[in-house]
Design an enzyme around this catalytic site. Structure first.
Site, PDB file in Angstrom:
ATOM      1  N   HIS A  99       0.705  -1.446  -0.079  1.00  0.00           N
ATOM      2  CA  HIS A  99      -0.166   0.423  -0.305  1.00  0.00           C
ATOM      3  C   HIS A  99       0.704   1.129   0.059  1.00  0.00           C
ATOM      4  CE1 HIS A  99      -3.320   2.122   1.915  1.00  0.00           C
ATOM      5  NE2 HIS A  99      -3.184   3.116   1.067  1.00  0.00           N
ATOM      6  N   HIS A 112       1.361   4.765  -2.165  1.00  0.00           N
ATOM      7  CA  HIS A 112       0.771   5.875  -3.294  1.00  0.00           C
ATOM      8  C   HIS A 112       1.840   7.254  -4.093  1.00  0.00           C
ATOM      9  CE1 HIS A 112      -3.224   5.488  -2.052  1.00  0.00           C
ATOM     10  NE2 HIS A 112      -3.188   5.954  -0.646  1.00  0.00           N
ATOM     11  N   ASP A 120       3.762   4.663  11.728  1.00  0.00           N
ATOM     12  CA  ASP A 120       4.711   6.016  11.798  1.00  0.00           C
ATOM     13  C   ASP A 120       4.168   6.200  13.190  1.00  0.00           C
ATOM     14  OD1 ASP A 120       1.925   6.806  11.731  1.00  0.00           O
ATOM     15  OD2 ASP A 120       2.588   7.923   9.422  1.00  0.00           O
ATOM     16  N   ASP A 154       1.380   3.465   2.926  1.00  0.00           N
ATOM     17  CA  ASP A 154       0.643   4.333   3.075  1.00  0.00           C
ATOM     18  C   ASP A 154       1.385   5.598   2.250  1.00  0.00           C
ATOM     19  OD1 ASP A 154      -1.477   5.549   2.202  1.00  0.00           O
ATOM     20  OD2 ASP A 154      -2.802   6.036   4.076  1.00  0.00           O
TER      21      ASP A 154
END
Length: 394
Positions: A61, A63, A250, A276
């Site tokens: 995952h 981007h 995170d 992500d």
């Protein structure tokens, strides 16, 4: 170097445990057996000295990174992601889309396919993750609700065709009209269905799982939370035995206590560490875009103008370090949460994700501080840090 050699190291993170002061065979791009001694003295040896050898990481995952995003719809952006995540130990990834128009997604998946056909310069593409557009507004996060709609198998079939069959995973809200039948049809095509950006109740989530859904997107984020009278999406995720959950470790998306609760309920082997990550990863604080939304990054935390978290700037290896510091898990278990478990979650653990015979020889050479010194894909060194910190010889 010939494509038949032995890798020698102080420590190996093998699929079935840690071994010390031995050798792993690499032949024709695949791992062979671990051995304590080599009888054939003429065989080539890559000796990495006092280093750790771990399997390549798998980000299912992501981007973007380094100023580039999958939704830029350019080969250059996909290659930038591939190149830069490799430096931090990621050897396989799923380029992840955002909710957008039907036509834009057609273009993006086609571009990803073209890059994959021509060959990635760094980490290898193992499929595409469609994050949307079949979501609902209440937990939209940084997804553009203007494009939200009910699932359409005809739309998906077009995306499958345009991507050359690369669609590996799709996320949706199971309360959308026709979602349960859609999930059943999609899983029959070999595509893995994840639940996310959803306000579904517990029972709807369980029905989705019974129809084939098997993953929960960035657990606790973009979903109905847990309530003692309505367990919600989180309750379904924590109580279902055969599903995987993504965690973004995170320190912002999920509190360490929530991480430990998840481990106690799911077991470490059902948790997939993901980033992500958006285009601001490896970039300075400032203003960026995630899809069509303006994002402000301060102290490495990405938020939309309305204050919602907008992906992350996390490196996967840092997520591993964080979860190791937050829990009582072994380093091997934490590492496999970023390598083997993601591969398992999308049915690729027979090929990648761990150091075991007949799997692709993707590996990372680390020092004791878990700094990445070398990265190999299918036995070939693709990245090497200029200044080595382990005693090693070629």
């Amino acid at each position: 170097m010939k494509m038949h050699y032995y890798l020698k190291a102080k420590t190996f993170f093998l699929e079935d445990g840690i071994k010390n002061n031995g050798f792993v065979e690499i032949k024709d791009g695949l791992f062979g057996n671990y051995v304590e001694k080599i009888e054939n003295k003429s065989i080539d040896i890559l000796d990495v000295g006092d280093c750790i050898v771990a399997p390549g990481l798998f980000d299912t995952h992501i981007h973007g990174i380094s100023g580039s995003d999958v939704m830029d719809n350019t080969p250059e952006s996909i290659q930038t992601i591939s190149k830069n995540i490799l430096k931090y130990g990621v050897t396989r990834f799923l380029p992840t889309t955002l909710t957008s128009s039907f036509d834009k997604l057609n273009q993006v998946v086609s571009t990803i396919y073209e890059v994959h056909k021509q060959g990635e310069i760094g980490a290898k593409i193992e499929g595409i993750f469609l994050e949307g557009p079949y979501f609902t507004k209440k937990h939209k996060g940084a997804q553009n609700s203007a494009y939200f709609k009910d699932p359409s198998i005809n739309e998906l079939n077009t995306w499958i065709e345009q991507s050359g069959g690369l669609i590996r995973k799709i996320a949706l809200a199971p309360e959308r009209k026709g979602a349960l039948q859609f999930i059943k049809e999609v899983t029959n095509k070999g595509i893995y269905v994840a639940l996310g950006h959803t306000d579904a109740d517990y029972e709807t989530c369980i029905q989705a799982i019974e129809n084939g859904a098997s993953i929960f997107v960035h657990l606790f984020n973009g979903m109905r939370g847990f309530h003692h009278r309505e367990p919600g999406v989180v309750g379904a995720a924590l109580s279902s035995e055969n599903t995987f959950v993504e965690l973004i470790c995170d320190g912002e998306h999920v509190h360490p206590v929530a991480v430990n609760i998840t481990i106690k309920n799911k077991g470490y082997d059902k948790i997939c560490l993901v980033t992500d990550c958006m285009r601001a990863g490896l970039m300075p604080d400032g203003h960026y875009f995630l899809g069509e939304f303006e994002v402000h990054v301060k102290n490495g935390i990405a938020k939309t103008t309305s204050g919602s978290l907008a992906g992350s700037t996390l490196k996967l290896i840092d997520g591993i370090k964080n979860i190791y510091n937050w829990t009582n898990l072994s380093l091997l278990q934490c590492w496999h949460m970023g390598s083997l478990n993601p591969a398992k979650s999308i049915g690729l653990d027979d090929k990648v994700g761990s150091i075991a015979p007949n799997k692709k020889a993707d590996f990372v050479v680390l020092n004791d501080q878990l700094e990445v010194l070398k990265v190999a894909i299918e036995g070939v060194i693709k990245y090497e840090k200029k200044f080595q910190k382990c005693n090693q010889t070629m």
